[in-house]
Design a protein around this motif. Structure first.
Motif, PDB file in Angstrom:
ATOM      1  N   VAL A 160       0.951  10.463  -4.254  1.00  0.00           N
ATOM      2  CA  VAL A 160       2.380   9.682  -3.962  1.00  0.00           C
ATOM      3  C   VAL A 160       2.544   9.762  -2.541  1.00  0.00           C
ATOM      4  N   GLY A 161       3.041   8.568  -1.963  1.00  0.00           N
ATOM      5  CA  GLY A 161       3.334   8.332  -0.718  1.00  0.00           C
ATOM      6  C   GLY A 161       4.496   7.194  -0.552  1.00  0.00           C
ATOM      7  N   ARG A 162       4.726   6.738   0.758  1.00  0.00           N
ATOM      8  CA  ARG A 162       5.786   5.713   0.997  1.00  0.00           C
ATOM      9  C   ARG A 162       5.124   4.377   0.833  1.00  0.00           C
ATOM     10  N   LEU A 163       5.835   3.580   0.118  1.00  0.00           N
ATOM     11  CA  LEU A 163       5.492   2.338  -0.087  1.00  0.00           C
ATOM     12  C   LEU A 163       5.894   1.623   1.281  1.00  0.00           C
ATOM     13  N   ALA A 164       4.611   0.528   1.401  1.00  0.00           N
ATOM     14  CA  ALA A 164       4.606  -0.372   2.647  1.00  0.00           C
ATOM     15  C   ALA A 164       4.390  -1.306   2.104  1.00  0.00           C
ATOM     16  N   VAL A 165       4.969  -2.628   2.539  1.00  0.00           N
ATOM     17  CA  VAL A 165       5.200  -4.069   2.086  1.00  0.00           C
ATOM     18  C   VAL A 165       4.926  -5.060   3.238  1.00  0.00           C
ATOM     19  N   GLN A 166       4.006  -6.183   3.046  1.00  0.00           N
ATOM     20  CA  GLN A 166       3.905  -7.108   4.170  1.00  0.00           C
ATOM     21  C   GLN A 166       3.892  -8.387   3.374  1.00  0.00           C
ATOM     22  N   GLY A 167       4.470  -9.640   3.940  1.00  0.00           N
ATOM     23  CA  GLY A 167       4.432 -10.539   3.248  1.00  0.00           C
ATOM     24  C   GLY A 167       5.204 -11.845   3.915  1.00  0.00           C
ATOM     25  N   PRO A 168       5.528 -12.957   3.354  1.00  0.00           N
ATOM     26  CA  PRO A 168       5.988 -14.009   3.947  1.00  0.00           C
ATOM     27  C   PRO A 168       7.670 -13.971   4.163  1.00  0.00           C
ATOM     28  N   THR A 169       7.955 -12.796   3.735  1.00  0.00           N
ATOM     29  CA  THR A 169       9.585 -12.431   4.183  1.00  0.00           C
ATOM     30  C   THR A 169       9.274 -11.145   4.650  1.00  0.00           C
ATOM     31  N   GLY A 170      10.708 -10.671   5.254  1.00  0.00           N
ATOM     32  CA  GLY A 170      10.747  -9.338   5.930  1.00  0.00           C
ATOM     33  C   GLY A 170      11.800  -9.250   6.240  1.00  0.00           C
ATOM     34  N   LYS A 214       0.945  -1.155  -0.008  1.00  0.00           N
ATOM     35  CA  LYS A 214       0.149  -0.090  -0.015  1.00  0.00           C
ATOM     36  C   LYS A 214       0.805   1.271  -0.033  1.00  0.00           C
ATOM     37  N   VAL A 215       0.353   2.464  -0.287  1.00  0.00           N
ATOM     38  CA  VAL A 215       0.879   3.483  -0.472  1.00  0.00           C
ATOM     39  C   VAL A 215       0.519   4.453   0.848  1.00  0.00           C
ATOM     40  N   VAL A 216       1.165   4.948   1.849  1.00  0.00           N
ATOM     41  CA  VAL A 216       0.988   5.358   3.030  1.00  0.00           C
ATOM     42  C   VAL A 216       1.528   6.767   3.203  1.00  0.00           C
ATOM     43  N   ASP A 217       0.912   7.565   4.102  1.00  0.00           N
ATOM     44  CA  ASP A 217       1.532   9.130   4.423  1.00  0.00           C
ATOM     45  C   ASP A 217       2.706   8.784   5.677  1.00  0.00           C
ATOM     46  N   VAL A 262      10.911  -1.307   9.536  1.00  0.00           N
ATOM     47  CA  VAL A 262       9.822  -1.792  10.033  1.00  0.00           C
ATOM     48  C   VAL A 262       9.015  -0.936  10.919  1.00  0.00           C
ATOM     49  N   GLN A 263       8.001  -0.520  10.536  1.00  0.00           N
ATOM     50  CA  GLN A 263       7.016   0.181  11.185  1.00  0.00           C
ATOM     51  C   GLN A 263       5.419  -0.058  11.245  1.00  0.00           C
ATOM     52  N   ARG A 264       5.131  -0.361  12.477  1.00  0.00           N
ATOM     53  CA  ARG A 264       3.704  -0.767  12.476  1.00  0.00           C
ATOM     54  C   ARG A 264       3.407  -1.892  11.820  1.00  0.00           C
ATOM     55  N   GLY A 265       4.346  -2.628  11.821  1.00  0.00           N
ATOM     56  CA  GLY A 265       4.207  -4.207  11.233  1.00  0.00           C
ATOM     57  C   GLY A 265       4.433  -4.350   9.638  1.00  0.00           C
ATOM     58  N   TRP A 266       4.568  -3.171   9.157  1.00  0.00           N
ATOM     59  CA  TRP A 266       5.044  -2.962   7.709  1.00  0.00           C
ATOM     60  C   TRP A 266       6.361  -2.815   7.427  1.00  0.00           C
ATOM     61  N   ASN A 267       6.873  -3.126   6.219  1.00  0.00           N
ATOM     62  CA  ASN A 267       8.223  -2.995   5.869  1.00  0.00           C
ATOM     63  C   ASN A 267       8.236  -1.499   4.943  1.00  0.00           C
ATOM     64  N   MET A 268       8.866  -0.541   5.477  1.00  0.00           N
ATOM     65  CA  MET A 268       8.956   0.635   4.772  1.00  0.00           C
ATOM     66  C   MET A 268      10.088   0.778   3.870  1.00  0.00           C
ATOM     67  N   THR A 269      10.244   0.361   2.528  1.00  0.00           N
ATOM     68  CA  THR A 269      11.271   0.029   1.712  1.00  0.00           C
ATOM     69  C   THR A 269      12.063   1.378   1.440  1.00  0.00           C
ATOM     70  N   GLY A 270      11.629   2.534   1.709  1.00  0.00           N
ATOM     71  CA  GLY A 270      12.133   3.831   1.305  1.00  0.00           C
ATOM     72  C   GLY A 270      11.839   4.484  -0.169  1.00  0.00           C
ATOM     73  N   ASP A 271      10.987   3.820  -0.578  1.00  0.00           N
ATOM     74  CA  ASP A 271      10.682   4.149  -2.189  1.00  0.00           C
ATOM     75  C   ASP A 271       9.221   5.225  -2.040  1.00  0.00           C
ATOM     76  N   PHE A 331       1.149  -0.350  -9.323  1.00  0.00           N
ATOM     77  CA  PHE A 331       2.056   0.657  -8.463  1.00  0.00           C
ATOM     78  C   PHE A 331       3.023   1.142  -9.639  1.00  0.00           C
ATOM     79  N   LYS A 332       3.174   2.594  -9.357  1.00  0.00           N
ATOM     80  CA  LYS A 332       4.163   3.354 -10.386  1.00  0.00           C
ATOM     81  C   LYS A 332       5.030   4.024  -9.529  1.00  0.00           C
ATOM     82  N   TYR A 333       6.633   3.766  -9.803  1.00  0.00           N
ATOM     83  CA  TYR A 333       7.478   4.245  -8.809  1.00  0.00           C
ATOM     84  C   TYR A 333       7.794   5.780  -9.464  1.00  0.00           C
ATOM     85  N   GLU A 334       8.003   6.405  -8.395  1.00  0.00           N
ATOM     86  CA  GLU A 334       8.351   7.830  -8.337  1.00  0.00           C
ATOM     87  C   GLU A 334       9.710   8.437  -8.004  1.00  0.00           C
ATOM     88  N   ALA A 335      10.246   7.721  -6.973  1.00  0.00           N
ATOM     89  CA  ALA A 335      11.523   8.128  -6.596  1.00  0.00           C
ATOM     90  C   ALA A 335      11.803   7.271  -5.237  1.00  0.00           C
TER      91      ALA A 335
END
Length: 545
Positions: free
Chosen positions: A246-256, A232-235, A270-279, A289-293
């Motif tokens: 545009v926002g911060r990409l957050a990811v959950q899944g079987p790896t982390g 998901k894309v979050v603030d 790792v914030q609030r149970g989500w991986n914040m990839t820095g994208d 999903f469309k990459y911005e930076a």
């Protein structure tokens, strides 16, 4: 380590308690410390160590796009997970497939694409030690490879040679490691008939978590979450933003993410149970999903948020542009200025006029306020071993390098005999008018303490270059005013082995300024322990320091 680079590693490890460098691939001298000798001394049979699915299997290091690499821990289960998610559901190989690619096996992009995925499917991999784009094309034909893994930069480089290549065996082309420009996606499809399979992954997550099968690809979009993952894309507060924003990409899944002994970065990732990839991403109404930076690469100029990637995509559509990178640099009036570093296509003449042409071209492609107000032409862009662009190095060196459209002129003019191939990393002739500064030979030690740095030959070169810059500054000269450098080295082999690291240090310390240059191999220097000495000549044209 490989015997060919063992000497440098031994120098770097010198003085570290308990450190031991084990060589392999030696010339057959039969050293008892060689890996082959150690293996021969062990019994032919051994008992497997009993492990569980959640025991650590590997420690993978990030490639250093933002600085120093970080160790990430992945379990035995993780290795199977990426093969059974992205590998099975997106790449979807069969036992008849032959994989091939350019990324080094030590990085997780290659671990999946050249080891785990083919092994899990019972397929094969063609491994070639050194594989620049031209060799990749040849190797695809030689080994009849069906699935290729490489970077967008490599696909773009191959476009110039693909017309004469035999790619009849190739079925799928995976692109990752950096954003895939829409222009490269379209050009590859037109040239080969194959849709590139874009994807984003991270060393922290082990492999790709957003991607697409070839038939589902869209130019300019990364794709949708890989089966088994959520994104998901979050603030800044972790709240999901509306589609299209545009926002911060957050990811959950079987790896982390599990950083090795790095709690501070673990809390950031790792914030609030989500991986914040820095994208920074946006998601459209169809879920693509469309990459911005990178989040730290978004350019804020005069209050506007500008995606460097969008500007790069516009530049890449111009036939004179081979590669480019766009970053924000400090500016008193706007906060940040949009600056483009451009590698021109072969046969293109660099000029201030070309810079203006590119600026006007971008204005016609996207919102005019996003155009690069500064354009600098360079021979190469800084990248990691996996080919990822290191924008932080461009930002750090933006004030230290000169180019056709910078705010100050070094006063130097570079000349090239007609018909000669363009040199890489030096100039054939340089002319200048002004006050001449001569810098005496500087060796790779600290001039105050007389001590040499640890870290091998490349570290000595870096120190010698810093000494040259310090001596220049004392005479009121800048690195970009150097007209000639003369290097004296006592160890030709060490110099050749360290060229990549030397090049990185050179660009960091002197910038992307390449004067006339000579490298001489000598039997010895006056200072007994010195292995390199560098002399410099500069010319100050009166514009001051």
């Amino acid at each position: 380590t490989d015997a060919r680079v063992a000497r440098e590693l031994e120098a770097a490890m010198a003085g570290r308690p308990g450190a031991c460098v084990v060589r392999f691939g030696d010339d057959g001298s039969g050293s008892a410390d060689a890996l082959e000798a150690r293996m021969a001394a062990k019994p032919a049979a051994y008992r497997n160590v009993e492990t569980t699915a959640t025991d650590p299997a590997i420690v993978a290091f990030t490639s250093g796009t933002t600085g120093r690499g970080k160790g990430t821990v992945h379990t035995h289960r993780d290795l199977l997970v990426v093969a059974d998610t992205y590998g099975r559901h997106v790449v979807d190989p069969s036992p008849d497939d032959i994989f091939i690619g350019t990324p080094p096996l030590a990085f997780t992009y290659a671990l999946g694409g050249l080891v785990l995925f083919p092994m899990r499917a019972g397929a094969s991999t063609a491994l070639v030690e050194q594989m620049p784009p031209s060799v990749l094309l040849e190797s695809i034909a030689r080994y009849r490879a069906t699935i290729a893994f490489t970077s967008p930069t490599a696909y773009r480089a191959m476009l110039a040679q693909v017309a004469g290549a035999d790619l009849s065996s190739l079925k799928k082309c995976v692109s990752a490691g950096e954003t895939l420009p829409a222009a490269t996606y379209d050009a590859w499809k037109e040239a080969t008939g194959i849709r590139l399979m874009d994807g984003i992954g991270s060393t922290e997550m082990l492999h790709v978590f957003i991607g697409c099968r070839a038939e589902d690809g869209r130019a300019g979009f990364t794709g949708t979450p890989v089966p088994g993952y959520r994104a998901k894309v979050v603030d800044e507060q972790g709240r999901e933003v509306p589609r299209g924003e545009v926002g911060r990409l957050a990811v959950q899944g079987p790896t982390g993410c599990r950083y090795l002994a790095d709690e501070e970065n673990q809390r950031k990732y790792v914030q609030r149970g989500w991986n914040m990839t820095g994208d920074a991403y946006r998601q459209d109404e169809d879920g693509y999903f469309k990459y911005e930076a990178r989040t730290d690469d978004l350019i804020i100029s005069s209050g506007y948020n500008i995606s460097g990637v969008e500007v790069e995509n516009a530049l890449l559509a111009h036939p004179a542009v081979s590669e480019c990178a766009v970053v924000g640099v400090p500016d008193e009036a706007r906060g940040q200025l949009v600056k483009a570093f451009v590698v021109v296509a072969k046969g293109t003449t660099v000029s201030t006029g070309l810079a203006r042409e590119l600026q006007d071209f971008v204005k016609a492609q996207i919102a005019p306020y996003k155009y690069p107000r500064a354009v600098e032409f360079t021979d190469a862009l800084p990248r990691t071993l996996t080919g990822k662009l290191q924008r932080y190095r461009l930002r750090a060196g933006a004030d230290a390098v000169a180019g056709p459209d910078t705010t100050r002129d070094s006063g130097l003019r570079f000349h090239q005999p007609e018909g000669w191939p363009k040199p890489q990393g030096y100039a054939n002739a340089v002319s200048a008018e002004g006050r001449v500064v001569f810098v005496a030979g500087q060796i790779g030690w600290d001039p105050v303490t007389g001590r040499f740095p640890g870290g091998g030959f490349a570290a000595e070169v870096a120190q010698a270059l810093r000494n040259v810059v310090a001596a220049l500054a004392s005479a009121g000269a800048r690195p970009d005013q150097i007209t000639r450098l003369t290097w004296f080295v006592t160890d030709r082999e060490a110099y050749l082995l360290a060229r990549k690291d030397i090049g990185a240090s050179y660009r960091e310390i002197l910038g992307r300024h390449y004067p006339a240059m000579s490298v001489l191999v000598v039997s010895a220097l006056v200072e007994q322990d010195a292995r390199v000495e560098i002399e410099a000549t500069a010319c100050i044209n009166g514009d001051g320091f």
